[in-house]
Design an enzyme around this catalytic site. Structure first.
Site, PDB file in Angstrom:
ATOM      1  N   VAL A 132       0.800  -1.225   0.000  1.00  0.00           N
ATOM      2  CA  VAL A 132       0.000   0.000   0.000  1.00  0.00           C
ATOM      3  C   VAL A 132       0.833   1.275   0.000  1.00  0.00           C
ATOM      4  O   VAL A 132       0.694   2.108  -0.887  1.00  0.00           O
ATOM      5  CB  VAL A 132      -0.986   0.016   1.189  1.00  0.00           C
ATOM      6  CG1 VAL A 132      -1.702   1.363   1.288  1.00  0.00           C
ATOM      7  CG2 VAL A 132      -2.007  -1.103   1.029  1.00  0.00           C
ATOM      8  N   LYS A 205      -4.662   0.476  -4.036  1.00  0.00           N
ATOM      9  CA  LYS A 205      -4.245   0.636  -2.644  1.00  0.00           C
ATOM     10  C   LYS A 205      -5.431   0.994  -1.755  1.00  0.00           C
ATOM     11  O   LYS A 205      -5.542   0.508  -0.619  1.00  0.00           O
ATOM     12  CB  LYS A 205      -3.171   1.712  -2.551  1.00  0.00           C
ATOM     13  CG  LYS A 205      -1.860   1.329  -3.237  1.00  0.00           C
ATOM     14  CD  LYS A 205      -0.884   2.496  -3.283  1.00  0.00           C
ATOM     15  CE  LYS A 205       0.417   2.111  -3.953  1.00  0.00           C
ATOM     16  NZ  LYS A 205       1.345   3.262  -4.089  1.00  0.00           N
ATOM     17  N   GLY A 302      10.181   3.177  -3.393  1.00  0.00           N
ATOM     18  CA  GLY A 302      11.637   3.138  -3.351  1.00  0.00           C
ATOM     19  C   GLY A 302      12.133   1.813  -2.830  1.00  0.00           C
ATOM     20  O   GLY A 302      11.410   1.081  -2.155  1.00  0.00           O
TER      21      GLY A 302
END
Length: 429
Positions: A132, A205, A302
């Site tokens: 998420v 999400k 990331g």
């Protein structure tokens, strides 16, 4: 100290992040899990591909059977991404009594019922914190910290790419195309940015969070969706004049046992903390009936932030001693709740019209709004551009169907060229 063997499916950005964390934080992880973690297999497409990270011989494989049939592997970390192949691999792993950790939002949003049922049947754990909001522990927050609450609403910036683009447009005056290209150059956006800029990523999400928060199955196709492609510099400047900032928000509310689920560009007060969440950062605000409002903030994507959530899930499984347990994350009572249609939702609105410079246009539009039970809070007009001008309205809270009915009539006025923008407002009241 006992050793546990795990396998990683996929060795891209997040996969290498997980690898780095397991190596660099090895001592801390051993202390917190009471296990030594050994990655014995990593599934890749091309074993001979040049990589920046050195991996010992025999670990890389392009054959999933090397992992599925290895009884010594207890945890499979799925990081391939949203595809049916990933789903099939997870199912095969669970049927081989392997616990699952995944960051795959598409798989959870589409096939959670099937995946959780198999996990329950096979008595294995299925964790998905990283699916998420990257490093933000929102799943654990809902499942553990807020279990004493009835969740009333979730409002979040949950897509780093769109937040980066809107931040560049707001702070630097970049156009959408310029900001998108910069995001792509920095690796924040894919070559095909559709999933991000058109809101699909945020929808998946939101479906995951909503199903957990409200105890119901949520079909992501029932979530209203708008992307940010049509946001212009003009709208950003008007928003500033009115005291707002534009963000792509994912919003989930439970009102009278019905769910209001939507993803769209939103004007939020520039004084609100969420208005100052910039760059690729994410922020999620949860309102519980006991705790009130909580706000979480951090990197939503990331290699290391997402890898952190993945490794956190691995440790959670190890703390359960990787033995069969009562699956609190996958087994719960589901109450089916109706999702409101978009036209039934209520909101304040920002509306921008392009009109010819004719007397009476303001009176005509105001009358039409009034006839459809839409009241106006404020109006502003920019400088004239030839024989055209823009007129921007802020409305009081109105039903969306009344806004649509008004605009259908306003666009027919001879003095109006076009309805340039319709953006909802979230005042957090």
């Amino acid at each position: 100290m006992e050793k546990v063997k795990i396998a990683i499916l996929g060795f891209g950005n997040v996969g290498t992040g997980v690898w780095k964390i397991l190596l660099e934080n090895k001592k801390e992880i051993m202390k917190r899990s009471n296990y030594e973690i050994e990655v014995t297999k990593i599934l890749v497409k091309d074993i001979n591909k040049k990589r920046d990270i050195a991996v010992a011989p025999g670990i890389l494989t392009n054959n999933i059977d090397d992992i599925i049939n290895d009884e010594s592997i207890k945890i499979v970390v799925e990081l391939i991404g949203g595809c049916s192949e990933a789903k099939d691999y997870m199912i095969r792993a669970m049927k081989s009594k392997k616990h699952i950790v995944t960051a795959n939002k598409l798989a959870i949003a589409n096939w959670s019922k099937e995946l959780f049922k198999i996990a329950d049947t096979e008595n294995v754990l299925f964790y998905y914190e990283a699916s998420v909001a990257g490093g933000i522990p929102i799943i654990r927050e809902i499942n553990e910290s807020l279990t004493a609450n009835r969740i009333e609403q979730i409002v979040g910036i949950i897509n780093g790419t769109t937040n980066y683009i809107l931040s560049k447009m707001t702070l630097d005056g970049s156009s959408f195309d310029e900001a998108l290209k910069e995001a792509q150059d920095k690796g924040y956006a894919e070559a095909d940015p559709t999933s991000d800029v058109d809101g699909y990523d945020a929808v998946y999400k939101l479906a995951i969070m909503s199903s957990l928060a409200f105890g119901t199955e949520v079909d992501h196709d029932c979530i209203y969706r708008e992307g940010i492609r049509n946001i212009s510099a003009v709208d950003i400047e008007y928003a500033k004049k009115f005291g707002y900032t534009i963000k792509l928000l994912a919003i989930a509310k439970e009102i009278n046992n019905k769910l209001e689920l939507r993803v769209h560009p939103t004007l939020i007060p520039s004084t609100h903390p969420m208005a100052n969440v910039n760059d690729v950062y994410n922020s999620i605000m949860i309102k519980g009936n006991a705790v009130g409002e909580l706000m979480l903030y951090g990197k939503g994507a990331g290699d290391l932030p997402t890898g952190s959530a993945v490794v956190g899930d691995i440790i959670s499984i190890l703390r359960n001693n990787i033995k069969p347990v009562d699956l609190t994350e996958t087994s719960c009572t589901v109450e089916f709740k109706e999702v409101k249609k978009a036209r039934e939702n209520e909101s304040e609105f920002y509306i921008r019209l392009d009109f010819k410079d004719k007397e009476g246009v303001l009176g005509d539009t105001a009358n039409i709004f009034g006839e459809n039970n839409v009241s106006i809070v404020s109006i502003t007009q920019d400088v004239e551009r030839g024989d055209h001008s823009s007129l921007a309205f802020i409305t009081h809270k109105s039903e969306e169907k009344n806004i649509r009915n008004s605009l259908n009539k306003i666009i027919q006025l001879d003095s109006v060229n076009n309805v340039e923008s319709i953006i909802r407002i979230e005042s957090f009241n």
